[in-house]
Structures are given as C-alpha cells and as structure tokens.
Enzyme design. Structure first.
Site, PDB file in Angstrom:
ATOM      1  N   GLY A 183       0.807  -1.220   0.000  1.00 42.36           N
ATOM      2  CA  GLY A 183       0.000   0.000   0.000  1.00 42.36           C
ATOM      3  C   GLY A 183       0.834   1.260   0.000  1.00 42.36           C
ATOM      4  N   GLY A 225      -0.124   4.880  -1.067  1.00 42.57           N
ATOM      5  CA  GLY A 225      -1.120   5.569  -0.266  1.00 42.57           C
ATOM      6  C   GLY A 225      -0.489   6.637   0.606  1.00 42.57           C
ATOM      7  N   THR A 227      -5.406   0.184  13.414  1.00 40.38           N
ATOM      8  CA  THR A 227      -6.027   1.486  13.681  1.00 40.38           C
ATOM      9  C   THR A 227      -6.507   1.578  15.120  1.00 40.38           C
ATOM     10  OG1 THR A 227      -7.948   2.885  13.138  1.00 40.38           O
ATOM     11  CG2 THR A 227      -8.190   0.538  12.790  1.00 40.38           C
ATOM     12  N   ASP A 228      -6.604   2.802  15.635  1.00 45.05           N
ATOM     13  CA  ASP A 228      -7.151   2.997  16.979  1.00 45.05           C
ATOM     14  C   ASP A 228      -8.632   2.646  17.038  1.00 45.05           C
ATOM     15  OD1 ASP A 228      -8.055   5.132  15.453  1.00 45.05           O
ATOM     16  OD2 ASP A 228      -7.670   6.651  16.980  1.00 45.05           O
ATOM     17  N   GLU A 229      -9.285   2.577  15.883  1.00 53.13           N
ATOM     18  CA  GLU A 229     -10.722   2.310  15.881  1.00 53.13           C
ATOM     19  C   GLU A 229     -11.070   0.887  16.313  1.00 53.13           C
ATOM     20  OE1 GLU A 229     -13.241   3.826  12.860  1.00 53.13           O
ATOM     21  OE2 GLU A 229     -11.782   5.315  12.188  1.00 53.13           O
ATOM     22  N   TYR A 247     -15.380  -1.206   8.890  1.00 46.12           N
ATOM     23  CA  TYR A 247     -13.946  -0.989   8.670  1.00 46.12           C
ATOM     24  C   TYR A 247     -13.128  -1.470   9.856  1.00 46.12           C
ATOM     25  CZ  TYR A 247      -9.608   1.613   9.288  1.00 46.12           C
ATOM     26  OH  TYR A 247      -8.310   1.956   9.575  1.00 46.12           O
ATOM     27  N   TRP A 273     -24.363 -32.091   6.972  1.00 43.85           N
ATOM     28  CA  TRP A 273     -25.310 -32.704   7.896  1.00 43.85           C
ATOM     29  C   TRP A 273     -26.523 -31.798   8.122  1.00 43.85           C
ATOM     30  CZ3 TRP A 273     -24.257 -33.390  13.834  1.00 43.85           C
ATOM     31  CH2 TRP A 273     -25.235 -34.208  14.390  1.00 43.85           C
TER      32      TRP A 273
END
Length: 664
Positions: A13, A16, A132-134, A159, A390
């Site tokens: 990435g 970016g 990420t902090d999220e 996300y 099953w």
C-alpha cells in the site's frame, strides 16, 4: 534493547498516504536497505506520492494486489524479502458501510494471503501489521486515560471490524507458526499527499475554493491528530526497536473537536468561521471519541515533534501549491458523498441524480430491481446452502415434511456471481446458510488448511450475507458457540452462561478464530440471524458428525459440562425463527448443560448396557489433539423466552435421542 536491522523490506500500500511517507523516509535515510513497494493503485493511491524515491537505486515499485498469492510469493522469494510493513487496506469508514465486503477482501483476505506467503517462504524476520485505533471502539467522553495496547477490541463499524479481524489472523500466525509479528494502532494522521475524503484535506480544499465547511452534527466529536512525518518516524522506531509479539499505539493525547479543526482552518485562510461553517446532518456511525495511551512507544524513544499549528500550516501550504494532485475530487468534497469510490469502479448507494460540487455536471445512477423484497406477501421458499452437509441435509428433509418449497444453492459461497444467479433463478423468501468448513474428521483439519477455512468460513459467509442484503433477504446463518471458554466471569458449574452480546474469548483453534471473526463482522448486517450451534446431537446415532457418536467411539473422554444443540428439537425452531423474521445473534442451544459422562451414562442405560469408557483431563487430551477445544455454558434465556416450550438439554436428550433409540 537490541536494534533490528532489515535488509530487504516490502511495503504494501506504499502509494497511499501514510505508507508513502514511510517509504520515502526509509529510502532517504537508509541507502543500504532495499525498499520494494507494492500497490494496486486504487482511488486513494497515487504514484506521485513516491516521486522523492523514484530515482533512488535502493527503491523498486511493483503494481499489484496483496490478494494475489502467486505475486506475493514471487516477490518474497525473488526480492529476498526479510521484512514486511503491511499498510495496504481500505480505510474510509463511510465507504465500509456501503460496501463492507470490499473491506473484508482487502483487509482480512489480503492480510491472510500475505501471512500465508510468510509461512510458506519461512524467511521473514519482521512482519509489521498496521492497524487502527478504531479497533478499540468508542472511548467514553469523560475517560481521562486512553486505551492501552492490552485494551479489549470493540470495533463499532465494518472498517474497524475488518482491521480487528486482520489483527486476529496476525496474532494467530505469530502464535501458531512463530512468525515474528508486531502490530501498530494509530490515530488520525494528516499532512501532504492525503486523499481528500479525510477531514483536514477536505476542509482545506473547500476553503481554497471558497466553499462552506460541512460539520456533521454539532462538531463536538473529538479526534487526535498526528503529522505524517512524525508518524513516519514512529514506524522507523517500531521497525528498528519494536519487540516481536508486541502492540504499539501510535498516537497523541492532544485532542481536538471537529469544530475546532474547522475554526483553525478558516483562520489560516483568513475566513470568518461563522460564515463558512455549515452544520449538516450527522452520520449515524460517527463515533464521538477515540483516545489512545501513547506511553509504550515513547519508551522506545519516539516523541511527537510537530505541533498542531506548524503541521496544519505545512499541510495548507502543500495543498495550495498542489491543487491538482488528485485530479477531480469534487465528489469527495460533498457534505455526504454519495459515491463509494472503491477500486475498479465507482459505486452509488441509490438511484438518484447527483451534482458535482461545482454544480455543473450531472449523472444518473440506477439501482437494479431487487430479487427479493421483505415487504411483500410471497409464500415461503427456502434457498439452502450446504446440501452435502449434515445440517443442510436435515433442513431439506424438514422442508419436505412441512411442505415448504426449497432448493439447494448451486453456487459456491466465495463466488458472488454464482450466488446472485441462484437468487435470481430460485427467487427465495429466505436463505439458510448451513455450509462451512468444520474439518474432517474434526477441527484439527483447519489448523493445516487455513486458507481454505477462511475462504469459506469468513469470505464466503460474508459474501452470502452481502448478496442477501442487496436483495432484501433474511439469511439464517448456522454459526457456532465454540468461540467461548469458561473463565473467571463464567466459571464451570456456576450456571452463569455466555450471553448473545458477549464477545468471544476462545482462540484456541483456527476454526473458532474464523467463526469469531465472521460473527463480529456479521453484527453489521441487519439481515442476518446468527444461530450459535454447539456440539450438535441428533437421533441418528450412526452419523459420525453426531457428538454422541464421536465420544462413544473415543478411547478416552474429558468429563466436562457443556451446552449442546439437539437438532431434532431445534432445527424446526430455526424454520419458525425464519417465519417470524427474527434477526441478530441467538444462542442456539438447549437450556442448561450436560457433562460428557452424563451423556455416556445415558448411552449405556438406553443403548449399550456393556458400554465402557475412561476419562482423562484436559492436559492429557492436549497431547493427542492439534488444537484445544472449546468448553462453555451458553445462556439460553433469549431463545427460551421466544420458545418457552423448548426442553432442557437433559430432557431433550431423553425425548429426542435416547427414547427413540432405546434397545429392549
């Protein structure tokens, strides 16, 4: 503390925003490191971000997707990669609500491909996973202490859920295969080169063009911001000084309200904030606050160097000098962007006519007619996935018995086009997902077939859920309760069971990890009914999948109480739940627990009087299995309230299993 020195680094990435600053910094500062960067160049990537490094002899750019296993393996081997810094991800929260499956493919499946390549090549000395902090979820408004690295992960949007899921995979590969992993969790970053879907560049570009600055809600949402060069330095420190199997927050305790950011940007441009700030409808998924504890990284020698005023000024100067860097971004500058600019195409969230920010161009997006509609009065018709399994087979027999039309799906769960074709041709009222990989003869199989397991159990299930959502169809999803284990809050024998809202705490097997991961992601789908099945039992004592059949054939059995599912009683309930349009997560087990010895005592009493068995403990069991097993009690109150006639586990065993099979 020993300093790690890489030789050949792969940065994913890298075209970016954040990754390009890291790549340029490493290329510039360490000419003896070879830096290979990989990027598929989607809407928020730009090769120009890497201009400072293009002429450097220690830099190489490769256009490609991390989800391509062949490409990733080829790069690791031919470039002799010993270090990976994994930034590649879909990151815009708003987009994740419109196309969450794309986030799963990029953030979870792509990460898994990378990890598997690391395992196969066996040459990686550091795998730095950028999260990420999220993943911590929303922080209380009055919290004075930030989330530290050991805090519980409670993601609140698709996300962050995919990022948390990717972290679980990284942790699993670290523990299962000894991959030397490090995870970082960062808060908001700003600076040059950032695509203007994010707040600060969006406000700067709007202010440059004399446009209003849209504030969602009252602007009281709080965020912490770090300047991009400080963040690049943080990754430089983590690369060289970070400890394997550790997590590092990259953040600051300095917080700013969104309204304060708008005021500061207005003042930079000499604009009256009162005249330029425009309050618009809030986003329903706009978390109030994320707050990190930043002490652990500081102990490695890192510190924030760029103050807010200086960083904001540098950012403004860059955008005013490079106004065309990203081309036409007018769609991203709208207060509520309707365009979901995912790689390969542009996606709209409805049939409407939209105008660009300048009001000149228009375009029309038409949404196809849905194959199903939850509001109509169609008769029942079930589409069932898992024909050869099953549960899927039993569901078909139940439909025949109840006179409910049904068909088995022909498509593979991970093949979106084939699922859409099934729905269009069958036109079901409901979809039942009884497909999935549990392993043959048991879940130990999943430990050595991880890619296949995640392809079906995670990517496949999410694909089906998303296709059903697009067609307004309720999906009845047979999941597992083997994502919990007895703990201090739910001790064995206490009668305190795990509730539907509890977060999984069992990560002993890869199978359970994938199931926990997909359950967390499915919470974001309002068209899914998740049924947590445990140790399923039926009256067919010849079926090798039957839990009673399994333990009656074992040489030794661990005697421990568990919640279990009597299929003869509960599968008809699942059909009734579909008729009632029930959704959300349900503990799909009979009330109470039964020990393994109690089951075998019943088996001996009703079926085989001469039957004998012996016990061993969990430590002894661990020596003969690959992955640990889940043992727990599930709280049955929610299902019992909806279906009060449901029998307890012991009564159900007798009525549906042992009495019909009793030998006289």
């Amino acid at each position: 503390m020993a300093t790690y020195k890489p030789k050949n680094i792969l940065i994913t990435g890298a075209a970016g925003f954040i990754a390009s600053h890291v790549a340029n910094r490493l290329v510039r500062s360490y000419p003896d490191y070879k830096i290979v960067v990989l990027d598929k160049l989607d809407y928020c990537s730009n090769l120009k971000n890497l201009n400072p490094s293009k002429s450097s002899p220690n830099f190489k750019f490769v256009k490609g997707d991390i989800a391509s296993a062949d490409l990733v393996n080829y790069l690791l081997i031919t470039e002799e990669i010993d270090t990976i810094m994994h930034f590649a991800a879909q990151t815009h929260v708003d987009n994740s609500f419109g196309n969450s499956f794309e986030f799963t493919k990029n953030n979870i499946y792509g990460t898994h491909v990378l990890l598997e390549a690391c395992k196969v090549t066996g040459q990686i000395r550091r795998f730095i996973h950028v999260s990420t902090d999220e993943v911590y979820g929303e922080t209380d408004e009055d919290a004075s202490v930030g989330n530290h690295e050991a805090s519980q992960l409670l993601p609140t949007n698709p996300y962050s859920a995919t990022k948390a899921g990717a972290e679980m995979l990284v942790m699993a590969y670290g523990r299962s295969y000894g991959l030397p992993v490090i995870t970082t969790r960062g808060n908001n970053v700003y600076g040059p080169n950032q695509f203007p879907e994010k707040l600060i560049p969006k406000f700067i570009l709007l202010a440059m063009n004399g446009k209003p600055l849209p504030i969602h809600g009252d602007g009281s949402n709080v965020r912490s911001y770090l300047y991009c060069e400080d963040v690049a330095e943080a990754f430089e420190v983590v690369l060289h000084k970070g400890e394997v199997n550790h997590v590092y927050n990259i953040g600051t305790t300095r917080e700013r309200r969104v309204i304060d950011v708008a005021n500061d940007i207005s003042k930079l441009f000499g604009i009256d904030p009162d005249s330029t700030i425009q309050y618009v409808e809030n986003r329903p998924f706009n978390d109030q606050r994320y707050f990190l504890d930043d002490q652990k990284l500081k102990k490695l020698g890192w510190c924030e160097r760029t103050n807010w005023e200086e960083g904001l000024r540098k950012t403004m100067e860059w955008y005013t000098e490079n106004p065309e860097w990203w081309g036409d971004v007018s769609g991203a500058l709208l207060p509520h962007p309707r365009m979901l600019m995912m790689p390969g195409d542009r996606h709209s969230d409805g049939s409407d006519e939209h105008k660009n920010a300048d009001g000149n161009q228009t375009f029309t997006v038409v949404t196809p007619t849905k194959a199903g509609c939850s509001g109509d009065k169609r008769s029942l018709k079930f589409l069932i996935y898992g024909k050869t399994g099953w549960l899927g087979g039993l569901l078909g027999k139940l439909c025949e018995k109840q006179g409910i039309p049904y068909e088995y799906g022909k498509g593979r769960l991970e093949d979106r086009a084939s699922l859409i074709a099934d729905i269009r041709s069958i036109k079901p009222s409901h979809v039942f997902n009884a497909a999935g990989l549990t392993g043959r003869p048991n879940v130990d199989w999943c430990e050595s077939h991880k890619t296949e397991t995640i392809r079906v159990n995670v990517a496949g299930t999410l694909t089906l859920a998303d296709v059903c959502r697009e067609n307004d169809l309720l999906m009845m999803n047979f999941a597992t309760g083997c994502i919990f284990e007895y703990d201090a809050a739910h001790p064995e024998g206490s009668g305190i069971g795990f509730k539907e809202e509890d977060k999984p705490n069992f990560t002993g097997s890869f199978y359970s990890k994938t199931k926990a991961m997909v359950e967390e992601l499915l919470r974001e789908f309002d068209n899914v009914c998740t049924l947590r099945v445990r140790m399923p039992i039926s009256s067919d004592l010849n079926n090798p999948r039957n839990f009673i059949t399994k333990i009656s054939r074992y040489n030794k059995v661990v005697n421990i109480p568990n919640s279990m599912t009597i299929l003869d009683e509960l599968l008809p309930i699942s059909i009734e739940m579909a008729k009632r349009n029930l959704r959300g997560i349900w503990n799909f087990t009979n009330p109470g627990v039964v020990s393994h010895n109690e089951i075998l005592e019943m088996y001996k009493s009703y079926i085989e009087p001469d039957f004998k068995w012996s016990n061993f403990n969990l430590e002894e069991q661990a020596k003969v299995i690959v992955a640990p097993r889940s043992n727990n009690e599930m709280d049955g109150a929610k299902l019992s309230k909806e279906f009060p006639e449901m029998l307890s586990i012991k009564d159900s065993l007798i009525k549906y299993v042992f009495e019909p099979n009793k030998r006289t």
